[in-house]
Design an enzyme around this catalytic site. Sequence first.
Site, PDB file in Angstrom:
ATOM      1  N   VAL A 162      -9.923  -8.925   3.203  1.00 48.45           N
ATOM      2  CA  VAL A 162     -10.889  -8.553   2.152  1.00 48.45           C
ATOM      3  C   VAL A 162     -10.214  -8.319   0.797  1.00 48.45           C
ATOM      4  CG1 VAL A 162     -12.597  -6.814   1.518  1.00 48.45           C
ATOM      5  CG2 VAL A 162     -12.294  -7.406   3.889  1.00 48.45           C
ATOM      6  N   LYS A 180      -1.994  -5.327   6.138  1.00 47.36           N
ATOM      7  CA  LYS A 180      -2.181  -4.008   6.754  1.00 47.36           C
ATOM      8  C   LYS A 180      -0.932  -3.165   6.503  1.00 47.36           C
ATOM      9  CE  LYS A 180      -3.645  -2.333  11.263  1.00 47.36           C
ATOM     10  NZ  LYS A 180      -4.885  -1.695  10.885  1.00 47.36           N
ATOM     11  N   ALA A 181      -1.148  -1.944   5.996  1.00 50.92           N
ATOM     12  CA  ALA A 181      -0.003  -1.097   5.631  1.00 50.92           C
ATOM     13  C   ALA A 181       0.803  -0.716   6.868  1.00 50.92           C
ATOM     14  CB  ALA A 181      -0.512   0.150   4.923  1.00 50.92           C
ATOM     15  N   ASN A 237      -1.968   0.146   1.005  1.00 52.20           N
ATOM     16  CA  ASN A 237      -1.964   1.615   0.997  1.00 52.20           C
ATOM     17  C   ASN A 237      -0.722   2.138   1.706  1.00 52.20           C
ATOM     18  OD1 ASN A 237      -4.072   2.619  -0.451  1.00 52.20           O
ATOM     19  ND2 ASN A 237      -5.518   2.567   1.262  1.00 52.20           N
ATOM     20  N   SER A 280      -6.861   0.681  -6.194  1.00 52.88           N
ATOM     21  CA  SER A 280      -8.026   1.433  -5.734  1.00 52.88           C
ATOM     22  C   SER A 280      -9.321   0.747  -6.137  1.00 52.88           C
ATOM     23  CB  SER A 280      -8.003   2.838  -6.321  1.00 52.88           C
ATOM     24  OG  SER A 280      -9.196   3.485  -5.964  1.00 52.88           O
ATOM     25  N   LYS A 318      -1.452   7.172  -5.743  1.00 55.37           N
ATOM     26  CA  LYS A 318      -2.601   6.574  -5.043  1.00 55.37           C
ATOM     27  C   LYS A 318      -2.990   7.439  -3.840  1.00 55.37           C
ATOM     28  CE  LYS A 318      -5.661   3.483  -3.655  1.00 55.37           C
ATOM     29  NZ  LYS A 318      -5.886   3.504  -2.251  1.00 55.37           N
ATOM     30  N   HIS A 342      -4.843  10.377  -5.102  1.00 55.10           N
ATOM     31  CA  HIS A 342      -6.183   9.874  -5.458  1.00 55.10           C
ATOM     32  C   HIS A 342      -7.077   9.842  -4.208  1.00 55.10           C
ATOM     33  CE1 HIS A 342      -8.891   6.410  -5.164  1.00 55.10           C
ATOM     34  NE2 HIS A 342      -9.172   6.566  -6.446  1.00 55.10           N
ATOM     35  N   ASN A 343      -6.543   9.308  -3.112  1.00 57.51           N
ATOM     36  CA  ASN A 343      -7.343   9.223  -1.882  1.00 57.51           C
ATOM     37  C   ASN A 343      -7.654  10.610  -1.328  1.00 57.51           C
ATOM     38  OD1 ASN A 343      -6.876   6.501  -2.232  1.00 57.51           O
ATOM     39  ND2 ASN A 343      -6.502   6.111  -0.075  1.00 57.51           N
ATOM     40  N   GLU A 398     -10.375  11.947  -3.244  1.00 56.72           N
ATOM     41  CA  GLU A 398     -11.589  11.230  -2.806  1.00 56.72           C
ATOM     42  C   GLU A 398     -12.167  11.896  -1.539  1.00 56.72           C
ATOM     43  OE1 GLU A 398     -10.966   6.910  -2.627  1.00 56.72           O
ATOM     44  OE2 GLU A 398     -12.050   6.919  -0.731  1.00 56.72           O
ATOM     45  N   TYR A 399     -11.299  12.245  -0.604  1.00 61.41           N
ATOM     46  CA  TYR A 399     -11.758  12.952   0.601  1.00 61.41           C
ATOM     47  C   TYR A 399     -12.499  14.236   0.195  1.00 61.41           C
ATOM     48  CZ  TYR A 399      -9.215  10.581   4.463  1.00 61.41           C
ATOM     49  OH  TYR A 399      -8.770   9.708   5.426  1.00 61.41           O
ATOM     50  N   LYS A 427      -8.574   7.017   7.744  1.00 62.99           N
ATOM     51  CA  LYS A 427      -7.445   6.079   7.906  1.00 62.99           C
ATOM     52  C   LYS A 427      -6.102   6.760   7.674  1.00 62.99           C
ATOM     53  CE  LYS A 427      -9.383   1.515   7.315  1.00 62.99           C
ATOM     54  NZ  LYS A 427      -9.531   0.391   6.385  1.00 62.99           N
ATOM     55  N   ARG A 462       6.437  41.179   7.872  1.00 59.05           N
ATOM     56  CA  ARG A 462       7.587  40.297   8.147  1.00 59.05           C
ATOM     57  C   ARG A 462       8.879  41.114   8.220  1.00 59.05           C
ATOM     58  NH1 ARG A 462       9.018  36.423   4.546  1.00 59.05           N
ATOM     59  NH2 ARG A 462       9.710  35.048   6.211  1.00 59.05           N
TER      60      ARG A 462
HETATM   61  P1  NBP Z   1      -6.146  -5.318   6.495  1.00 55.71           P
HETATM   62  O1  NBP Z   1      -5.531  -3.994   6.239  1.00 55.71           O
HETATM   63  O2  NBP Z   1      -7.250  -5.415   7.469  1.00 55.71           O
HETATM   64  O3  NBP Z   1      -5.001  -6.354   6.925  1.00 55.71           O
HETATM   65  C1  NBP Z   1      -5.313  -7.670   7.274  1.00 55.71           C
HETATM   66  C2  NBP Z   1      -4.301  -8.623   6.685  1.00 55.71           C
HETATM   67  O4  NBP Z   1      -2.975  -8.300   7.157  1.00 55.71           O
HETATM   68  C3  NBP Z   1      -4.563 -10.060   7.121  1.00 55.71           C
HETATM   69  O5  NBP Z   1      -4.263 -10.916   6.051  1.00 55.71           O
HETATM   70  C4  NBP Z   1      -3.590 -10.228   8.281  1.00 55.71           C
HETATM   71  O6  NBP Z   1      -3.256 -11.576   8.535  1.00 55.71           O
HETATM   72  C5  NBP Z   1      -2.411  -9.480   7.738  1.00 55.71           C
HETATM   73  N1  NBP Z   1      -1.387  -9.162   8.737  1.00 55.71           N
HETATM   74  C6  NBP Z   1      -1.411  -8.287   9.766  1.00 55.71           C
HETATM   75 BR1  NBP Z   1      -2.856  -7.295  10.257  1.00 55.71          BR
HETATM   76  N2  NBP Z   1      -0.276  -8.226  10.452  1.00 55.71           N
HETATM   77  C7  NBP Z   1       0.525  -9.127   9.844  1.00 55.71           C
HETATM   78  C8  NBP Z   1       1.841  -9.546  10.100  1.00 55.71           C
HETATM   79  N3  NBP Z   1       2.567  -9.006  11.071  1.00 55.71           N
HETATM   80  N4  NBP Z   1       2.361 -10.497   9.301  1.00 55.71           N
HETATM   81  C9  NBP Z   1       1.640 -11.035   8.311  1.00 55.71           C
HETATM   82  N5  NBP Z   1       0.375 -10.660   8.001  1.00 55.71           N
HETATM   83  C10 NBP Z   1      -0.175  -9.719   8.761  1.00 55.71           C
HETATM   84  O7  NBP Z   1      -6.629  -5.966   5.106  1.00 55.71           O
HETATM   85  P2  NBP Z   1      -7.426  -5.302   3.880  1.00 55.71           P
HETATM   86  O8  NBP Z   1      -8.533  -4.436   4.322  1.00 55.71           O
HETATM   87  O9  NBP Z   1      -7.714  -6.445   2.964  1.00 55.71           O
HETATM   88  O10 NBP Z   1      -6.355  -4.353   3.204  1.00 55.71           O
HETATM   89  C11 NBP Z   1      -5.124  -4.839   2.697  1.00 55.71           C
HETATM   90  C12 NBP Z   1      -4.308  -3.662   2.183  1.00 55.71           C
HETATM   91  O11 NBP Z   1      -5.017  -3.041   1.114  1.00 55.71           O
HETATM   92  C13 NBP Z   1      -4.076  -2.567   3.223  1.00 55.71           C
HETATM   93  O12 NBP Z   1      -2.811  -2.012   3.032  1.00 55.71           O
HETATM   94  C14 NBP Z   1      -5.144  -1.559   2.920  1.00 55.71           C
HETATM   95  O13 NBP Z   1      -4.793  -0.254   3.332  1.00 55.71           O
HETATM   96  C15 NBP Z   1      -5.205  -1.651   1.405  1.00 55.71           C
HETATM   97  N6  NBP Z   1      -6.481  -1.239   0.819  1.00 55.71           N
HETATM   98  C16 NBP Z   1      -7.654  -1.594   1.403  1.00 55.71           C
HETATM   99  C17 NBP Z   1      -8.850  -1.208   0.818  1.00 55.71           C
HETATM  100  C18 NBP Z   1     -10.159  -1.633   1.414  1.00 55.71           C
HETATM  101  O14 NBP Z   1     -11.197  -1.207   0.885  1.00 55.71           O
HETATM  102  N7  NBP Z   1     -10.173  -2.447   2.449  1.00 55.71           N
HETATM  103  C19 NBP Z   1      -8.853  -0.460  -0.357  1.00 55.71           C
HETATM  104  C20 NBP Z   1      -7.641  -0.136  -0.942  1.00 55.71           C
HETATM  105  C21 NBP Z   1      -6.456  -0.527  -0.347  1.00 55.71           C
HETATM  106  P3  NBP Z   1      -4.110 -12.426   9.606  1.00 55.71           P
HETATM  107  O15 NBP Z   1      -5.302 -12.939   8.877  1.00 55.71           O
HETATM  108  O16 NBP Z   1      -3.171 -13.487  10.021  1.00 55.71           O
HETATM  109  O17 NBP Z   1      -4.473 -11.491  10.730  1.00 55.71           O
END
Ligand code: NBP
Length: 500
Positions: A15, A79-80, A106, A132, A204, A207-208, A211-212, A282, A467
């Site tokens: 996403v 994924k972080a 993140n 964010s 960041k 910030h989160n 947000e909580y 999370k 104490r």
């Molecule tokens: P996700 O956190 O769901 O991660 C999915 C992505 O990670 C896919 O592209 C997946 O590839 C890849 N991936 C994984 Br899982 N393991 C991998 C590996 N070993 N090697 C290579 N690629 C790998 O995606 P997201 O929700 O778009 O979030 C991305 C980052 O942004 C995260 O760190 C998240 O915490 C942060 N974030 C998210 C939001 C939000 O609203 N979603 C907001 C702010 C920050 P694949 O397609 O091959 O499985």
Amino acid sequence: MAKNKSEIGLIGLAVMGQNLALNVADHGFRISVYNRTTDTMKKFVAENPNTPGGLVGCETLEDFVASLKRPRKVIILVKAGGATDAVIDGLVPLLQKGDIVIDGGNAKWTDTIRRERDLKAKGLRFIGSGVSGGEEGARFGPSLMPGGDPKAYAFLEPVWNAIAAKVDAKTGRPLGGAEPGKPVEGGVPCCTYIGPDGAGHYVKMVHNGIEYGDMQMICEAYDLMRGVLGMTAPEIGKVFAKWNTGMLDSFLIEITADILQQADPVTGKPFVDVVLDTAGQKGTGKWTSVNALDMGVPAPTVAEAVFSRCLSAVKEERVAASKILTGPKKKFDGNKAAFVKAIHDALYCSKICSYAQGFQLMREAQKEYQWKLDFGAIAQIWRGGCIIRAAFLQKITEAFAAQPDLANLLLDPYFNSTIKKAQANWRKVVAAAVEYGIPAPTFGSALSYYDGYRAARLPANLLQGQRDFFGAHTYERVDQPRGKFFHIDWPEKVRPQIEI
Ligand code: NBP
């Protein structure tokens, strides 16, 4: 040929990655994209053939790296945690000295510190950037919190400033209206260099955490209107919509008004009434609270917000307990409109305390990690693009502009006078929550924080006596200079004091 190469690259097309890549391309930057699962990349590129900058789909990491202008700028949005390390491990052997890796996930700030150090040792540069605003922010303008090597950031800055959310220079209000292919023109970008190594990801995280706190406070306001006044969800939604036109004007209040007025498409009942009352998380709120405990900084409001989610999660236990444990059965017979206004004031005062705690945390972190954070600039970049965007942040920017070394937000004249005017209502609401048996942990803890911070004397004198009694931990005296420690030979009758 260099002119055909991409300005920047992005790995991770879930996403966030897809939306951020489109945002970059909308601003005229050619961007290469790679994803572990190739089909995702192919589908994404095929669905977006005509972006202003252009998307370059790459099936292998080798092709991806070769497609980038030097020094290469590679954004990682996976994924972080372990996934980020796996991507870095695959990428590093393909990069050359001076190339720049940007982690927009993140990440925990301590991981960012480690990654920056490891990559530096290999001649590479690392930026850990908070991003964010979720999906919508990534697409049309996030709030960006980059940290790392400032010389490396200079290469990223034009892209980051271009894609960031924009606010009006005078009012600080977000400039909306961006559409695919048509980004917002002008305005002040919600992006600033935060500091070295993990500073961006640290900010960041705070910030989160904030947000909580904001989300939980809003939930308590809703629960008080529901539980004490017996208002329906749509009625409460209308109250939030009105509040959104005043000093509480913010993204979270706005969406709360919409959510409460939303009907469930299946039953037609208010949507919130069919949603199960268990909240997920999370981890960034927990990180903030653990870090506050580690550094000894009082940040009870965020911690209460995290604990509230934990309590919500034990649904079955709560249902069973509700049949055994009793509470008050008081009926409200006061002035409804006055109580709604009191809840508004309680929410605003609690919010001020929560932000005061967040900024205290960042103040302590900058000492711990030898950063030099600009708190006014941090409040400024949170005015647009992110989940906590709010008119209120303009007041924080103004507070730090007037006094950059402000010890606590509560001491700023605007916030001080606001609480002075609103605190009677705040106290009324916390007292009512207790009387009616409605849990309001963030309202209550924020008020205790306020009363504790303004107390010249707390009962820690007795605590220190305890104490000293059981552990010979010593104590300081009110009539002696700080740093001189005394001990009494307990537990027999008090003996003459011994100076330690
Ligand atoms: P996700 O956190 O769901 O991660 C999915 C992505 O990670 C896919 O592209 C997946 O590839 C890849 N991936 C994984 Br899982 N393991 C991998 C590996 N070993 N090697 C290579 N690629 C790998 O995606 P997201 O929700 O778009 O979030 C991305 C980052 O942004 C995260 O760190 C998240 O915490 C942060 N974030 C998210 C939001 C939000 O609203 N979603 C907001 C702010 C920050 P694949 O397609 O091959 O499985």
